[in-house]
Write a protein that holds these residues in place. Structure first.
Motif, PDB file in Angstrom:
ATOM      1  N   PHE A 118      -9.671 -56.964 -12.226  1.00  0.00           N
ATOM      2  CA  PHE A 118      -9.740 -55.977 -13.291  1.00  0.00           C
ATOM      3  C   PHE A 118     -11.155 -55.471 -13.567  1.00  0.00           C
ATOM      4  CE2 PHE A 118      -5.876 -58.311 -13.911  1.00  0.00           C
ATOM      5  CZ  PHE A 118      -4.982 -57.469 -14.552  1.00  0.00           C
ATOM      6  N   PHE A 148     -10.970 -50.113 -19.868  1.00  0.00           N
ATOM      7  CA  PHE A 148      -9.660 -49.672 -20.343  1.00  0.00           C
ATOM      8  C   PHE A 148      -9.083 -50.598 -21.428  1.00  0.00           C
ATOM      9  CE2 PHE A 148      -9.270 -52.179 -16.493  1.00  0.00           C
ATOM     10  CZ  PHE A 148      -8.343 -53.144 -16.833  1.00  0.00           C
ATOM     11  N   THR A 200      -2.696 -51.551 -10.602  1.00  0.00           N
ATOM     12  CA  THR A 200      -1.251 -51.381 -10.706  1.00  0.00           C
ATOM     13  C   THR A 200      -0.556 -52.728 -10.520  1.00  0.00           C
ATOM     14  OG1 THR A 200      -0.950 -51.005  -8.339  1.00  0.00           O
ATOM     15  CG2 THR A 200      -1.464 -49.071  -9.717  1.00  0.00           C
ATOM     16  N   SER A 235       2.618 -56.519 -17.854  1.00  0.00           N
ATOM     17  CA  SER A 235       2.427 -56.055 -16.480  1.00  0.00           C
ATOM     18  C   SER A 235       1.948 -57.193 -15.581  1.00  0.00           C
ATOM     19  CB  SER A 235       1.419 -54.901 -16.470  1.00  0.00           C
ATOM     20  OG  SER A 235       1.137 -54.486 -15.156  1.00  0.00           O
ATOM     21  N   VAL A 263      -0.448 -54.890 -21.174  1.00  0.00           N
ATOM     22  CA  VAL A 263      -1.247 -55.394 -20.054  1.00  0.00           C
ATOM     23  C   VAL A 263      -0.759 -56.779 -19.663  1.00  0.00           C
ATOM     24  CG1 VAL A 263      -3.568 -56.018 -19.298  1.00  0.00           C
ATOM     25  CG2 VAL A 263      -3.240 -54.009 -20.734  1.00  0.00           C
ATOM     26  N   ASP A 294     -20.310 -45.083 -11.320  1.00  0.00           N
ATOM     27  CA  ASP A 294     -19.899 -45.139 -12.725  1.00  0.00           C
ATOM     28  C   ASP A 294     -20.047 -43.768 -13.393  1.00  0.00           C
ATOM     29  OD1 ASP A 294     -19.412 -47.086 -15.198  1.00  0.00           O
ATOM     30  OD2 ASP A 294     -20.893 -45.600 -15.792  1.00  0.00           O
ATOM     31  N   ARG A 300     -13.530 -51.495 -13.286  1.00  0.00           N
ATOM     32  CA  ARG A 300     -12.537 -50.464 -13.007  1.00  0.00           C
ATOM     33  C   ARG A 300     -12.355 -49.610 -14.251  1.00  0.00           C
ATOM     34  NH1 ARG A 300      -8.128 -52.217  -8.876  1.00  0.00           N
ATOM     35  NH2 ARG A 300      -7.181 -50.353  -9.723  1.00  0.00           N
ATOM     36  N   ALA A 301     -12.095 -48.315 -14.025  1.00  0.00           N
ATOM     37  CA  ALA A 301     -11.850 -47.409 -15.150  1.00  0.00           C
ATOM     38  C   ALA A 301     -10.412 -47.529 -15.637  1.00  0.00           C
ATOM     39  CB  ALA A 301     -12.137 -45.969 -14.740  1.00  0.00           C
ATOM     40  N   THR A 302      -9.505 -47.987 -14.763  1.00  0.00           N
ATOM     41  CA  THR A 302      -8.106 -48.178 -15.127  1.00  0.00           C
ATOM     42  C   THR A 302      -7.642 -49.542 -14.621  1.00  0.00           C
ATOM     43  OG1 THR A 302      -7.347 -47.129 -13.088  1.00  0.00           O
ATOM     44  CG2 THR A 302      -7.587 -45.711 -15.030  1.00  0.00           C
ATOM     45  N   ALA A 303      -6.595 -50.041 -15.216  1.00  0.00           N
ATOM     46  CA  ALA A 303      -6.071 -51.344 -14.802  1.00  0.00           C
ATOM     47  C   ALA A 303      -5.472 -51.257 -13.401  1.00  0.00           C
ATOM     48  CB  ALA A 303      -5.007 -51.807 -15.791  1.00  0.00           C
TER      49      ALA A 303
END
Length: 556
Positions: free
Chosen positions: A292, A335, A300, A364, A361, A79, A295-298
């Motif tokens: 999800f 995020f 893909t 997606s 989000v 982290d 995680r620092a980003t979603a």
């Protein structure tokens, strides 16, 4: 002598007590280092990276749900916020060992105060801290024995995933912890392993090491120094019960042929094997938030599509109900920050409310689901969590149709939705009742607070009233995907209330299937009426059982 906790993984386990004690000492307060700060930082980063790699390797070896949990724990070790904290302390001449200890301590306090899902992750953080400090101090990694002379009962204040992921029923007879709850990783992994488990058992770690124990993972009873006759009787009863339960196979149905599809709750592709092994007819709750979290980003769209398709392919022609991202409250995402500092996150921006703030989000996720379903025969149904009003149901259903999804539904976990399900029905194709959150919001009782467990009891007559209202007369299918469905007696009551399908953790499926097969729909309705006419959960449980005679025959 007997101690009691909360049973979270059914079954009987017996053996000597093994007490898991903290084996990594706290680095001395005020400890400094000799030499260059950059070298001390490198030492700390190398230790964290070593621990993360070890966790990933354990997860790869364990597979399934354990792999997902350990990979998430490895992400915690890497982290960025924790790493910045460690480096900052080292810049102030704090040793790497003490810097790790203090930085993790600050994060632990935040998780504990948050409570709920995050509060139950505190044990995971402690484990990463201790493993990192052990590497820095040249000490053996903390852990549990894997080569005992006989299966033992593992007792701890709490257990981290790395302690349990590589264990099996051949090594450990049962888990008993002083802390934790039904959604703690101890509970999740115990159910996945098929090992009896009891959590929230006061004074468990005070039990002397080596004490013979008999653990009932259903009732939460931990019996000290049972006689050989008591152990033999419990084991025989468990074996006889398993044999009886295994006799019933095929689709779920009552004795007189009323179909009740029996589905599995899953967190990802790793849970499919257990679902199929226990005869699941499909998936009643796909918890997509596990893709999800941490995680620092979603993820893909391609990552999501692959994970969804793997589950859809496992149930050709079967139902797969996917819950869209349930973020916020006790499952915050880096995020998707809340729009404000929420004083009570459980009553704030979570579930569908987060989608209203971050519609991209949702688009997606719905797009990934539509692509994953293309060309597959599975009956894909998509539902939104935390829906409270008709306008929200219409908004979500329109988004699903725009994405090309065949069926849109909503979760009933807010009392307002249960009370006015008829107003929501015109907009959607189906309902699914989440009894865990519905109980929490009905009784204003945090579902992770053990002291309030009586108010979270799914047998509360007021909760059964809300289930009946949610089923209603609107004509839309209404299933249950909360923990209540895993209780065989309560499963009959839910069917008697008009619930159309039941979804649960895979190991609970055989017992529910067997009990339904031995009772008629009229018996289920009589049990439901008797339970609702009661004043307390204890009275409701007893009243229902009077109409369900096969429970005693099956030893349930």
């Amino acid at each position: 002598m007997t101690r009691r906790g909360v049973g979270v993984s059914p079954g009987i386990g017996h053996g000597p007590a093994y007490i898991l004690a903290a084996s990594v000492p706290e680095p001395p307060e005020g400890a400094t280092y000799d030499g260059d700060a950059s070298q001390e930082k490198q030492r700390a980063m190398a230790a964290l990276d070593h621990v993360a790699g070890d966790l990933e390797a354990r997860g790869l070896h364990a597979g399934g749900q354990a792999r997902d949990i350990l990979e998430a724990q490895a992400l915690m070790a890497r982290d960025p916020g924790l790493i910045v904290g460690v480096k900052s302390l080292i810049d102030r001449d704090v040793s790497a060992e003490r810097a790790v200890y203090e930085s993790f301590g600050k994060y632990r306090d935040l998780l504990t105060k948050a409570g709920g899902y995050l509060g139950e992750r505190a044990a995971d953080l402690d484990d990463i801290r201790d493993r990192t400090i052990a590497v820095l101090m040249g000490l053996p990694m903390p852990g549990v024995p894997t080569d005992a002379a006989e299966p033992y009962v593992l007792i701890a204040r709490d257990l981290a995933p790395a302690d349990t992921a590589l264990l099996s029923k051949d090594v450990v007879a049962a888990f008993v912890t002083e802390e934790g709850g039904p959604t703690s990783h101890t509970a999740i992994l115990a159910r996945a392993l098929g090992v009896p488990a009891v959590v929230a058992c006061p004074g468990a770690t005070a039990i002397p090491a080596g004490t013979r124990l008999l653990v009932d993972g259903a009732s939460g009873e931990v019996r000290l120094e049972p006689s050989d006759d008591e152990v033999g009787e419990a084991v025989r009863a468990a074996e006889a019960r398993l044999a009886l339960l295994s006799e019933v196979t095929g689709p779920g149905a009552t004795k007189d042929g009323h179909a009740v599809p029996l589905l599995a709750n899953v967190g990802g592709p790793g849970d499919v094997e257990a679902a199929l092994a226990n005869g699941a007819e499909g998936v009643g709750l796909y918890r997509t938030e596990f893709l999800f979290l941490d995680r620092a980003t979603a993820p893909t769209e391609q990552e999501q599509e692959d994970a969804y398709r793997a589950v859809l392919e496992a149930f050709p022609g079967g139902k797969v109900v996917v819950r869209t991202l349930d973020a916020g409250a006790d499952k915050p995402l880096a995020f998707l920050p809340p729009s404000s500092d929420e004083p009570n996150p459980a009553l704030g921006e979570r579930g569908l409310r987060m989608f209203r703030i971050f519609p991209e989000v949702m688009r997606s996720q719905l797009s990934a689901l539509a692509r994953a379903h293309k060309g597959l025969p599975a009956d894909l149904q998509v539902m939104a969590p935390m829906v409270a009003a008709p306008e929200e149901a219409r908004w979500f259903a329109d988004a699903c149709r725009t994405a090309g999804l065949p069926s849109a539904g909503v979760m009933i976990e807010v009392p307002a939705a249960a009370l006015r399900a008829g107003d929501l029905a015109p907009a959607v194709d189906f309902f699914s009742i989440g009894t865990n959150d519905l109980a929490q919001y009905t009784f204003a009782a945090d579902r992770q607070v053990g002291a309030l467990s009586r108010l979270q009891d799914a047998w509360q007559p007021a909760l059964l009233d809300l289930v009946a209202l949610a089923v209603g007369t609107h004509g839309k299918p209404c299933g249950v995907c909360g923990e209540a469905a895993a209780d065989p007696a309560l499963a009959c009551v839910l069917v008697g209330l008009g619930v159309s399908s039941l979804s649960m953790g895979a190991p609970a499926l055989p017992a529910v299937r067997a009990v339904l097969a031995r009772h008629t729909l009229d018996q289920c309705r009589a049990a439901a009426g008797a339970a609702r006419a009661s004043a307390t959960p204890e009275e409701a449980r007893a009243a229902a059982r009077e109409h369900l005679p096969a429970l005693a025959e099956l030893g349930l």
